[in-house]
Design a protein around this motif. Structure first.
Motif, PDB file in Angstrom:
ATOM      1  N   ASN A  60       0.418  -1.636  -0.161  1.00  0.00           N
ATOM      2  CA  ASN A  60      -0.251  -0.239  -0.021  1.00  0.00           C
ATOM      3  C   ASN A  60       1.305   1.454   0.124  1.00  0.00           C
ATOM      4  O   ASN A  60       0.693   2.556   0.041  1.00  0.00           O
ATOM      5  CB  ASN A  60      -1.081   0.168   0.826  1.00  0.00           C
ATOM      6  CG  ASN A  60      -1.930  -0.590   1.518  1.00  0.00           C
ATOM      7  OD1 ASN A  60      -2.449  -1.121  -0.141  1.00  0.00           O
ATOM      8  ND2 ASN A  60      -2.394  -1.713   2.054  1.00  0.00           N
ATOM      9  N   GLY A  61       1.862   1.113  -0.424  1.00  0.00           N
ATOM     10  CA  GLY A  61       3.025   2.295  -0.056  1.00  0.00           C
ATOM     11  C   GLY A  61       3.156   3.024   0.671  1.00  0.00           C
ATOM     12  O   GLY A  61       4.302   3.669   1.387  1.00  0.00           O
ATOM     13  N   ALA A  62       3.075   2.127   2.143  1.00  0.00           N
ATOM     14  CA  ALA A  62       3.024   3.125   3.518  1.00  0.00           C
ATOM     15  C   ALA A  62       5.038   2.896   3.549  1.00  0.00           C
ATOM     16  O   ALA A  62       5.335   4.065   4.382  1.00  0.00           O
ATOM     17  CB  ALA A  62       2.647   2.381   4.880  1.00  0.00           C
ATOM     18  N   GLY A  63       5.424   2.209   3.141  1.00  0.00           N
ATOM     19  CA  GLY A  63       7.112   2.216   3.842  1.00  0.00           C
ATOM     20  C   GLY A  63       7.737   0.965   4.345  1.00  0.00           C
ATOM     21  O   GLY A  63       7.243   0.613   5.500  1.00  0.00           O
ATOM     22  N   PHE A  64       8.889   0.800   4.142  1.00  0.00           N
ATOM     23  CA  PHE A  64       9.618  -0.088   5.104  1.00  0.00           C
ATOM     24  C   PHE A  64       9.864   0.135   6.431  1.00  0.00           C
ATOM     25  O   PHE A  64       9.424  -0.562   7.483  1.00  0.00           O
ATOM     26  CB  PHE A  64      10.951  -0.352   4.095  1.00  0.00           C
ATOM     27  CG  PHE A  64      11.770  -0.861   5.176  1.00  0.00           C
ATOM     28  CD1 PHE A  64      11.637  -2.594   5.103  1.00  0.00           C
ATOM     29  CD2 PHE A  64      12.841  -1.072   6.138  1.00  0.00           C
ATOM     30  CE1 PHE A  64      12.768  -3.794   6.102  1.00  0.00           C
ATOM     31  CE2 PHE A  64      13.324  -1.653   6.830  1.00  0.00           C
ATOM     32  CZ  PHE A  64      13.813  -2.913   6.921  1.00  0.00           C
ATOM     33  N   GLY A  65       9.590   1.339   6.763  1.00  0.00           N
ATOM     34  CA  GLY A  65       9.598   1.614   8.156  1.00  0.00           C
ATOM     35  C   GLY A  65       8.563   1.419   9.424  1.00  0.00           C
ATOM     36  O   GLY A  65       8.381   0.646  10.196  1.00  0.00           O
ATOM     37  N   GLU A  66       7.255   1.279   8.186  1.00  0.00           N
ATOM     38  CA  GLU A  66       6.141   0.388   9.290  1.00  0.00           C
ATOM     39  C   GLU A  66       5.883  -1.217   9.057  1.00  0.00           C
ATOM     40  O   GLU A  66       5.375  -1.687  10.090  1.00  0.00           O
ATOM     41  CB  GLU A  66       4.583   0.664   8.183  1.00  0.00           C
ATOM     42  CG  GLU A  66       4.143   2.133   7.938  1.00  0.00           C
ATOM     43  CD  GLU A  66       4.106   2.581   9.896  1.00  0.00           C
ATOM     44  OE1 GLU A  66       3.182   2.369  10.435  1.00  0.00           O
ATOM     45  OE2 GLU A  66       4.695   4.283  10.123  1.00  0.00           O
ATOM     46  N   THR A  67       6.681  -1.501   8.789  1.00  0.00           N
ATOM     47  CA  THR A  67       7.436  -3.127   8.104  1.00  0.00           C
ATOM     48  C   THR A  67       7.957  -3.106  10.225  1.00  0.00           C
ATOM     49  O   THR A  67       8.133  -4.041  10.386  1.00  0.00           O
ATOM     50  CB  THR A  67       8.008  -3.970   7.495  1.00  0.00           C
ATOM     51  OG1 THR A  67       9.078  -3.112   7.735  1.00  0.00           O
ATOM     52  CG2 THR A  67       7.619  -3.196   6.036  1.00  0.00           C
ATOM     53  N   ILE A  68       9.075  -2.321  10.011  1.00  0.00           N
ATOM     54  CA  ILE A  68       9.919  -1.920  11.354  1.00  0.00           C
ATOM     55  C   ILE A  68       8.588  -2.029  12.601  1.00  0.00           C
ATOM     56  O   ILE A  68       8.669  -2.859  13.658  1.00  0.00           O
ATOM     57  CB  ILE A  68      10.570  -1.233  11.898  1.00  0.00           C
ATOM     58  CG1 ILE A  68      11.416  -1.345  10.491  1.00  0.00           C
ATOM     59  CG2 ILE A  68      11.679  -1.180  13.000  1.00  0.00           C
ATOM     60  CD1 ILE A  68      13.183  -0.087  10.173  1.00  0.00           C
ATOM     61  N   ARG A  69       7.403  -0.863  12.410  1.00  0.00           N
ATOM     62  CA  ARG A  69       5.964  -0.721  13.658  1.00  0.00           C
ATOM     63  C   ARG A  69       5.706  -2.038  14.122  1.00  0.00           C
ATOM     64  O   ARG A  69       5.528  -2.419  14.532  1.00  0.00           O
ATOM     65  CB  ARG A  69       5.918   0.327  13.147  1.00  0.00           C
ATOM     66  CG  ARG A  69       5.574   0.808  14.397  1.00  0.00           C
ATOM     67  CD  ARG A  69       4.241   2.153  14.345  1.00  0.00           C
ATOM     68  NE  ARG A  69       4.874   3.264  13.581  1.00  0.00           N
ATOM     69  CZ  ARG A  69       5.437   4.446  14.192  1.00  0.00           C
ATOM     70  NH1 ARG A  69       5.194   4.124  15.266  1.00  0.00           N
ATOM     71  NH2 ARG A  69       6.444   5.293  13.488  1.00  0.00           N
ATOM     72  N   SER A  70       5.353  -2.721  12.862  1.00  0.00           N
ATOM     73  CA  SER A  70       4.866  -4.121  13.059  1.00  0.00           C
ATOM     74  C   SER A  70       5.205  -4.935  13.761  1.00  0.00           C
ATOM     75  O   SER A  70       4.677  -5.626  14.538  1.00  0.00           O
ATOM     76  CB  SER A  70       4.615  -4.380  11.900  1.00  0.00           C
ATOM     77  OG  SER A  70       4.346  -5.088  11.118  1.00  0.00           O
ATOM     78  N   ILE A  71       6.923  -4.435  13.935  1.00  0.00           N
ATOM     79  CA  ILE A  71       7.660  -6.610  14.620  1.00  0.00           C
ATOM     80  C   ILE A  71       7.929  -5.722  15.683  1.00  0.00           C
ATOM     81  O   ILE A  71       7.375  -6.110  16.555  1.00  0.00           O
ATOM     82  CB  ILE A  71       8.693  -6.522  13.488  1.00  0.00           C
ATOM     83  CG1 ILE A  71       7.881  -7.674  12.294  1.00  0.00           C
ATOM     84  CG2 ILE A  71       9.694  -7.439  14.576  1.00  0.00           C
ATOM     85  CD1 ILE A  71       9.206  -7.360  11.036  1.00  0.00           C
TER      86      ILE A  71
END
Length: 307
Positions: free
Chosen positions: A258-269
């Protein structure tokens, strides 16, 4: 001694090929790959009976009798799987070259380059097999989006496991802390048995319960399955990536497609443990790995790399 019948045999062969509509190329031999190269890829969770064919690791295989969970190529000459030959670019995974196997945007050769010191437990075939349970992973959106998602997932698991070296959490002092006794099902495997395991270091009894329910596995009672079976380990990591937002607001999969970016994958972890200034060095480590992987996959990393 050379046969004197060779010219006659060549003439007969040429005539037969022309009659069948085939083209004989001088200096080459016609070598057809097995018809079974069109078979579905082997799946560790599927049941096969004698005569069933699959593709796996660049080859075609036929089951001699009933089997489940026995990987083709590992059962030996007298085992259940009979090799039918190699597949040239067919459905049986990657042949060690540069093309992806089973539709994954990362080839086995690239995977090995990403993780030169990886533990043999973390197999490419285990990852590709696990992807069958999550078909949207690295198959959603444009080719660039798919490559970014693959790079993002692999960058995070690389960070979590020291380059796919560690199967279990290294700080054993944390082991007793992952039992949430408020859950009605408790911790039947023992209060110290829900420590981090696998590529994303699955931890807590409620995560083992939820992952097991989704995957059809009793991980609540048998959490060690995650450290003993490569495909199960990869499936738990993909379960978290594709279905869990953790301390974030979206899943890792959603963040990338969805284009939120890699930073949001870190937040989800890891949420505020790393994000919002929690541990910028750890965030930078993940970002550096992501940039490295996207560069190797020939795609720009996109924006919003930090959390």
């Amino acid at each position: 001694m050379r046969s004197r019948r060779k010219p006659l045999l060549l003439a007969v062969l040429t005539a037969a090929l022309l009659t069948a509509g085939a083209t004989l190329v001088p200096g080459t031999a016609a070598q057809a790959e097995p018809a079974e190269c069109n078979s579905a890829p082997w799946n560790s969770g599927s049941v096969y009976v004698g005569g069933n064919s699959v593709t796996h690791d660049g080859g075609a295989w036929r089951a001699k009798w009933w089997t489940q969970g026995e990987e083709p190529g590992t059962t030996g000459q007298w085992g259940v799987w009979e090799s039918l030959g190699a597949c040239d670019g067919g459905g049986g995974g990657d042949d060690g070259g540069g093309e992806p196997g089973d539709g994954f945007v990362v080839s086995e050769a690239q995977f090995n380059q990403f993780f030169p010191n990886r533990n043999p437990f973390y197999t490419y075939s285990g990852l590709v097999d696990a992807m069958n349970s999550f078909p949207a992973f690295a198959h959603t959106g444009s080719d660039a989006v798919q490559r970014r998602e693959a790079a993002a997932f692999l960058a995070n698991v690389s960070h979590e496991t020291g380059g796919l070296v560690h199967i279990v959490e290294q700080n054993t002092a944390n082991y007793p802390h992952y039992c949430d006794t408020s859950q009605p099902y408790g911790c039947p495997a023992g209060h110290d048995q829900y420590y981090g395991r696998g590529p994303i270091q699955l931890s807590w009894n409620f995560n083992y319960k939820a992952a097991g329910d989704h995957l059809g596995l009793d991980l609540l009672h048998n959490p060690s399955m995650v450290q003993n079976n490569s495909s199960v380990a990869w499936r738990t990591a993909l379960w978290y990536w594709n279905t869990q937002s953790g301390p974030g607001t979206m899943t890792g999969h959603a963040a990338m497609v969805n284009g939120a970016g890699f930073g949001e994958t870190i937040r989800s972890i890891n949420g505020s443990i790393e994000c919002n200034g929690g541990n910028p060095a750890q965030v930078q480590s993940r970002v550096d790995k992501y940039r490295d992987f996207t560069a190797r996959l020939g795609v720009d990393p996109g924006g919003n790399l930090y959390c």
